[in-house]
Design a protein around this motif. Structure first.
Motif, PDB file in Angstrom:
ATOM      1  N   ASN A  54       6.150  -3.736  -4.836  1.00  0.00           N
ATOM      2  CA  ASN A  54       4.963  -2.994  -5.379  1.00  0.00           C
ATOM      3  C   ASN A  54       4.214  -4.126  -6.714  1.00  0.00           C
ATOM      4  O   ASN A  54       3.129  -4.243  -6.656  1.00  0.00           O
ATOM      5  CB  ASN A  54       5.025  -1.865  -6.034  1.00  0.00           C
ATOM      6  N   GLU A  55       5.094  -4.555  -7.481  1.00  0.00           N
ATOM      7  CA  GLU A  55       4.694  -5.194  -8.604  1.00  0.00           C
ATOM      8  C   GLU A  55       3.817  -6.494  -7.922  1.00  0.00           C
ATOM      9  O   GLU A  55       3.002  -7.075  -8.588  1.00  0.00           O
ATOM     10  CB  GLU A  55       5.934  -5.678  -9.396  1.00  0.00           C
ATOM     11  N   THR A  57       2.554  -6.659  -5.198  1.00  0.00           N
ATOM     12  CA  THR A  57       1.424  -6.397  -4.635  1.00  0.00           C
ATOM     13  C   THR A  57       0.025  -6.451  -5.491  1.00  0.00           C
ATOM     14  O   THR A  57      -0.959  -6.795  -5.400  1.00  0.00           O
ATOM     15  CB  THR A  57       1.591  -5.216  -3.691  1.00  0.00           C
ATOM     16  N   VAL A  58       0.536  -5.886  -6.693  1.00  0.00           N
ATOM     17  CA  VAL A  58      -0.433  -5.481  -8.073  1.00  0.00           C
ATOM     18  C   VAL A  58      -0.899  -6.789  -8.425  1.00  0.00           C
ATOM     19  O   VAL A  58      -2.065  -7.014  -8.641  1.00  0.00           O
ATOM     20  CB  VAL A  58       0.233  -4.585  -8.798  1.00  0.00           C
ATOM     21  N   GLN A  59       0.077  -7.687  -8.540  1.00  0.00           N
ATOM     22  CA  GLN A  59      -0.273  -8.938  -9.236  1.00  0.00           C
ATOM     23  C   GLN A  59      -1.205  -9.953  -8.186  1.00  0.00           C
ATOM     24  O   GLN A  59      -2.314 -10.479  -8.644  1.00  0.00           O
ATOM     25  CB  GLN A  59       1.174  -9.906  -9.274  1.00  0.00           C
ATOM     26  N   THR A 134      -4.594   0.282 -13.662  1.00  0.00           N
ATOM     27  CA  THR A 134      -3.764  -0.656 -13.650  1.00  0.00           C
ATOM     28  C   THR A 134      -4.242  -2.032 -14.022  1.00  0.00           C
ATOM     29  O   THR A 134      -5.102  -2.576 -13.658  1.00  0.00           O
ATOM     30  CB  THR A 134      -3.662  -0.781 -12.070  1.00  0.00           C
TER      31      THR A 134
END
Length: 252
Positions: A54-55, A57-59, A134
């Motif tokens: 998930n991290e 994907t966020v980055q 976010t």
């Protein structure tokens, strides 16, 4: 069966003398406890894998669509344990549907950034325009490959643990029900660990009732024994093997 045979697990004296058909080790209670522990590790591994992916994907989303902004550091925390971690808390303003709103976020950072950033200092960040809460500090993106690998390793290890102990449980119940005792011989022995972790490991051989006459089967087994010395289990020492078939057997 000769009672003078060496027993790797003394609790099997009754099994050897045919006064008990209970094998020491993998009971249903142990299987349940291992199952619970494995489920916990499986959840932990799955959680680590999910967080890391998930991290990433966020980055990726921040790098592609993120909006740059200036944030003000409001707090910092240093946590010391097996490893030392550092985090900064910061406030920033973001445009939401034409209106400016304030947001706050806390992020784990490098020791270098933590040591060089005072309360009230400004740091550059990116936030997602469709999810302004976010955000990440620029230049502090983390490499999560190791965490993904660790999470997968936890998950696979948990599955193997469940499979291994269920297999051991089924093996022992089969041996209790239909196993026969045959004589084997120690070919090699070793001792490792100290105190309560001291283990005696023996390699042994025996003539399988199902193999061609003269062929031998081999096994290796360990047990925690404080009272045994290598001189007690030299090569050639006779042992008792409870046997069902060439894949289902164990040392008493």
């Amino acid at each position: 069966m000769n009672s003078s045979l060496f027993l790797l697990q003394p609790a099997h004296a009754g099994f050897l003398n045919n006064t008990s058909r209970k094998l020491y080790g993998s009971s249903m209670r142990q299987v349940i406890l291992i199952f619970i522990l494995a489920l916990f590790c499986l959840a932990l591994g799955g959680g680590m894998t999910y967080y890391a992916m998930n991290e990433q994907t966020v980055q990726a989303a921040l790098a592609k669509d993120g909006v740059k902004a200036l944030a003000t550091v409001t707090d910092g925390e240093k946590t010391t344990g097996r490893t030392t971690t550092y985090s900064l808390t910061y406030n920033y303003d973001a445009n939401v549907n034409g209106q400016v709103q304030s947001f706050s976020n806390s992020q784990e950072v490098s020791s270098m950034l933590y040591d060089s950033t005072a309360i009230g200092a400004h740091v550059s960040i990116r936030y997602l325009p469709d999810d302004p809460a976010t955000s990440r500090i620029l230049g502090e993106s983390t490499e999560n490959t190791f965490l993904v690998i660790l999470g997968i390793a936890f998950s696979l290890g948990s599955i193997y643990l469940i499979f291994y102990f269920v297999r051991q449980y089924r093996r022992d119940r089969t041996l209790e029900r239909a196993g026969q005792i045959i004589t084997g011989t120690i070919t090699k022995s070793s001792i490792s660990g100290v105190g309560g972790k001291r283990q005696v490991t023996v390699q042994y051989t025996f003539t399988s009732p199902l193999l061609t006459l003269g062929e031998e089967s081999h096994g290796k087994q360990s047990e925690r024994r404080r009272d045994v010395q290598l001189t007690d289990v030299p090569p050639g020492t006779k042992v008792a093997v409870v046997y069902f078939d060439d894949k289902t057997f164990r040392l008493l």
